[in-house]
Design a protein around this motif. Structure first.
Motif, mmCIF file in Angstrom:
data_model
loop_
_atom_site.group_PDB
_atom_site.id
_atom_site.type_symbol
_atom_site.label_atom_id
_atom_site.label_comp_id
_atom_site.label_asym_id
_atom_site.label_seq_id
_atom_site.Cartn_x
_atom_site.Cartn_y
_atom_site.Cartn_z
ATOM 1 N N ASP A 56 0.769 -1.236 0.151
ATOM 2 C CA ASP A 56 0.115 0.167 0.096
ATOM 3 C C ASP A 56 0.850 1.246 -0.053
ATOM 4 O O ASP A 56 0.420 2.240 -0.161
ATOM 5 C CB ASP A 56 -0.930 -0.062 1.161
ATOM 6 N N ILE A 57 2.173 0.958 0.218
ATOM 7 C CA ILE A 57 3.051 2.224 0.574
ATOM 8 C C ILE A 57 4.045 2.333 -0.414
ATOM 9 O O ILE A 57 4.899 1.140 -0.610
ATOM 10 C CB ILE A 57 3.622 2.493 1.921
ATOM 11 N N ASP A 58 4.287 3.322 -1.148
ATOM 12 C CA ASP A 58 5.489 3.424 -2.161
ATOM 13 C C ASP A 58 6.537 4.417 -1.450
ATOM 14 O O ASP A 58 7.786 4.179 -1.703
ATOM 15 C CB ASP A 58 5.076 3.958 -3.495
ATOM 16 N N ASP A 59 5.972 5.461 -0.888
ATOM 17 C CA ASP A 59 6.922 6.474 -0.464
ATOM 18 C C ASP A 59 6.899 6.508 1.103
ATOM 19 O O ASP A 59 6.082 6.649 1.857
ATOM 20 C CB ASP A 59 6.703 7.872 -1.028
ATOM 21 N N VAL A 60 8.114 6.545 1.762
ATOM 22 C CA VAL A 60 8.375 6.646 3.024
ATOM 23 C C VAL A 60 9.088 7.919 3.489
ATOM 24 O O VAL A 60 10.236 8.159 2.986
ATOM 25 C CB VAL A 60 9.125 5.334 3.678
ATOM 26 N N PRO A 76 9.469 1.390 -5.012
ATOM 27 C CA PRO A 76 9.508 1.148 -6.642
ATOM 28 C C PRO A 76 10.820 1.312 -6.881
ATOM 29 O O PRO A 76 11.195 0.550 -7.752
ATOM 30 C CB PRO A 76 8.473 1.687 -6.984
ATOM 31 N N LYS A 77 11.444 2.498 -6.498
ATOM 32 C CA LYS A 77 12.777 2.645 -7.233
ATOM 33 C C LYS A 77 13.891 2.192 -6.687
ATOM 34 O O LYS A 77 15.167 2.218 -7.011
ATOM 35 C CB LYS A 77 12.777 4.306 -7.247
ATOM 36 N N PHE A 104 19.725 -0.709 -1.625
ATOM 37 C CA PHE A 104 19.000 0.439 -2.151
ATOM 38 C C PHE A 104 20.190 1.229 -2.292
ATOM 39 O O PHE A 104 21.647 1.199 -1.780
ATOM 40 C CB PHE A 104 18.084 1.255 -1.244
ATOM 41 N N THR A 105 20.051 2.184 -3.326
ATOM 42 C CA THR A 105 21.080 3.405 -3.658
ATOM 43 C C THR A 105 20.464 4.578 -3.106
ATOM 44 O O THR A 105 19.357 4.636 -2.541
ATOM 45 C CB THR A 105 21.165 3.427 -4.981
ATOM 46 N N TYR A 106 21.421 5.348 -2.888
ATOM 47 C CA TYR A 106 20.979 6.955 -2.616
ATOM 48 C C TYR A 106 21.681 7.896 -2.862
ATOM 49 O O TYR A 106 22.852 7.934 -3.412
ATOM 50 C CB TYR A 106 21.196 6.997 -0.974
ATOM 51 N N GLU A 107 21.081 9.247 -2.896
ATOM 52 C CA GLU A 107 21.880 10.389 -3.310
ATOM 53 C C GLU A 107 21.616 11.508 -2.659
ATOM 54 O O GLU A 107 20.588 11.518 -1.687
ATOM 55 C CB GLU A 107 21.210 10.663 -4.513
#
Length: 439
Positions: A286-290, A309-310, A361-364
């Motif tokens: 139900d959640i994509d963005d945290v 998702p990304k 995951f990756t991050y920027e």
């Protein structure tokens, strides 16, 4: 003082007895498994060879092992070594007192922690599976505009109205004065009189604003850019960073699982934490963005947006020079590894298992965002998250350094107006999170 010593001795003896009983049961189980038997008084056994003795390094002593609480006996030296003249078969070994630190975890304590960990995890997984089973799929007639004489209509998503409000709207001076007057009647709220440090007060304010966002989102999700987002609290990032070593150190099983997540991780995953306006939505399902705030060394706040998702995390830092790239790598490592792990471990179907991966995951950290003055990093962190969730660009005009105080005052008024008993607000979710291991 003497009573304290007696109590400590009694508690130490009690703990030793429990450990000895547990270890003796383990030894007996091993003996049965490998067919080892020992000759006892009044009985006969075919195999009279004594079981091998555990070896210890020179100058070492086992606290909870075979040699715990006694000196070396003649039979420990082997069958060909004669016993000392003063020794006797019926003579009991000299007692020895072993004092254990009160906070030191014993074997039984660790077993209980593991049992509670599994119980909490299984409860969260059961909730996810139940929710997955209840998920309704639209009928074919509801997925197409029109079919024969069926009057079923296509389910049309809510019309997007975001941004539903202006996060930089002028402050209401009457409300600001009302807040100022009320604060004069509550001197206990100051740092000195409340007994809280400025860092503690800052965390309370951060969590209070996230509660405002959750309340607004719950009432009008169409005002935001997505209906698949959640707003966490500072405890999420604080606990995940603090407990990362417990996750990282153990060797995983053949499937890459078997690690220990922080207490309460599944509560965040299922949306039951934070408890104030909890979303009850499952990550990935139900959640994509945290969205969550992250504190660095009790001196600096940054905004974190996790895109499931990304498989990517974006860090927005209002004072870029406050954290070096090397230090930021350390800060972000727990989330890069534990978020994908959580998604895999809690996947409730084969389809979800195939969808997720243990790959980190990756991050920027973008540099093209408005910067803040020293001391305003917390305010900018909150506004970065609010604007991004609303789908509003970061205007240099709105985020001008001279507007820092205005933004702070406006947020304080909103908290006062929108949260009942805001002066009593304090995040209690940490107690439940610790309950994942504590009895």
């Amino acid at each position: 003082m003497f009573k304290d010593i007696v109590d400590a001795m009694r508690e130490g003896f009690g703990t030793c007895l429990k450990e000895i009983k547990y270890l003796s049961e383990r030894v007996e189980a091993v003996e049965k498994k490998f067919g080892i038997t020992t000759k006892q008084k009044g009985t006969s056994a075919q195999n009279t060879t004594p079981p091998p003795k555990p070896t210890l390094e020179p100058e070492s002593e086992s606290v909870n092992g075979t040699n715990a609480g006694r000196k070396s006996l003649p039979e420990d030296k082997g069958p060909n070594v004669p016993a000392d003249a003063s020794s006797s078969k019926d003579k009991a070994p000299e007692p020895s007192l072993v004092l254990l630190e009160k906070n030191q975890s014993t074997v039984s304590d660790l077993q209980k922690e593991d049992a509670r960990y599994v119980e909490k995890r299984d409860a969260a997984l059961a909730l996810c599976r139940a929710k997955s089973d209840r998920t309704r799929k639209h009928a074919a007639s509801q997925q197409s505009p029109y079919k024969a004489n069926n009057t079923a209509k296509v389910i049309i998503p809510n019309k997007k109205l975001y941004p539903g409000y202006n996060p930089f709207a002028p402050i209401d001076k009457k409300k600001l004065k009302g807040l100022a007057d009320w604060l004069k009647t509550c001197p206990q709220l100051t740092n000195k009189s409340s007994g809280k440090s400025s860092e503690d007060i800052s965390r309370l304010h951060i969590d209070a604003w996230f509660s405002v966002l959750r309340k607004r989102y719950d009432a009008n999700p169409q005002h935001f850019k997505s209906e698949r987002m959640c707003f966490l609290d500072h405890l999420f990032s604080q606990q995940w960073r603090f407990n990362y070593k417990d996750f990282k150190d153990p060797e995983p099983d053949q499937n890459g699982l078997g690690r220990r997540l922080p207490g309460g991780a599944w509560n965040y995953y299922t949306g039951t934490t934070p408890s104030f306006f909890q979303s009850n939505k499952v990550w990935g399902m139900d959640i994509d963005d945290v969205y969550a705030p992250v504190n660095y060394n009790d001196t600096h706040w940054i905004a974190m947006w996790i895109s499931i998702p990304k498989r990517h995390i974006v860090v927005r830092d209002s004072i870029y020079s406050s954290i070096s790239p090397e230090d930021l790598d350390v800060v972000m490592e727990p989330f890069l590894y534990m978020v994908p792990y959580l998604l895999v471990e809690c996947a409730s179907s084969d389809e979800q298992h195939a969808q997720y991966s243990l790959e980190p995951f990756t991050y920027e950290r973008p540099t093209n965002i408005p910067s803040a003055r020293a001391g305003d990093c917390g305010v900018y962190t909150l506004k970065y998250i609010e604007c991004h969730a609303l789908g509003i660009e970061f205007s240099k005009k709105d985020f001008a350094k001279s507007n820092g105080k205005t933004m702070r005052d406006k947020m304080a008024v909103d908290i006062f107006q929108e949260l009942s008993d805001a002066h009593e607000f304090e995040n209690k979710d940490n107690d439940a999170n610790r309950g994942a291991y504590d009895g």
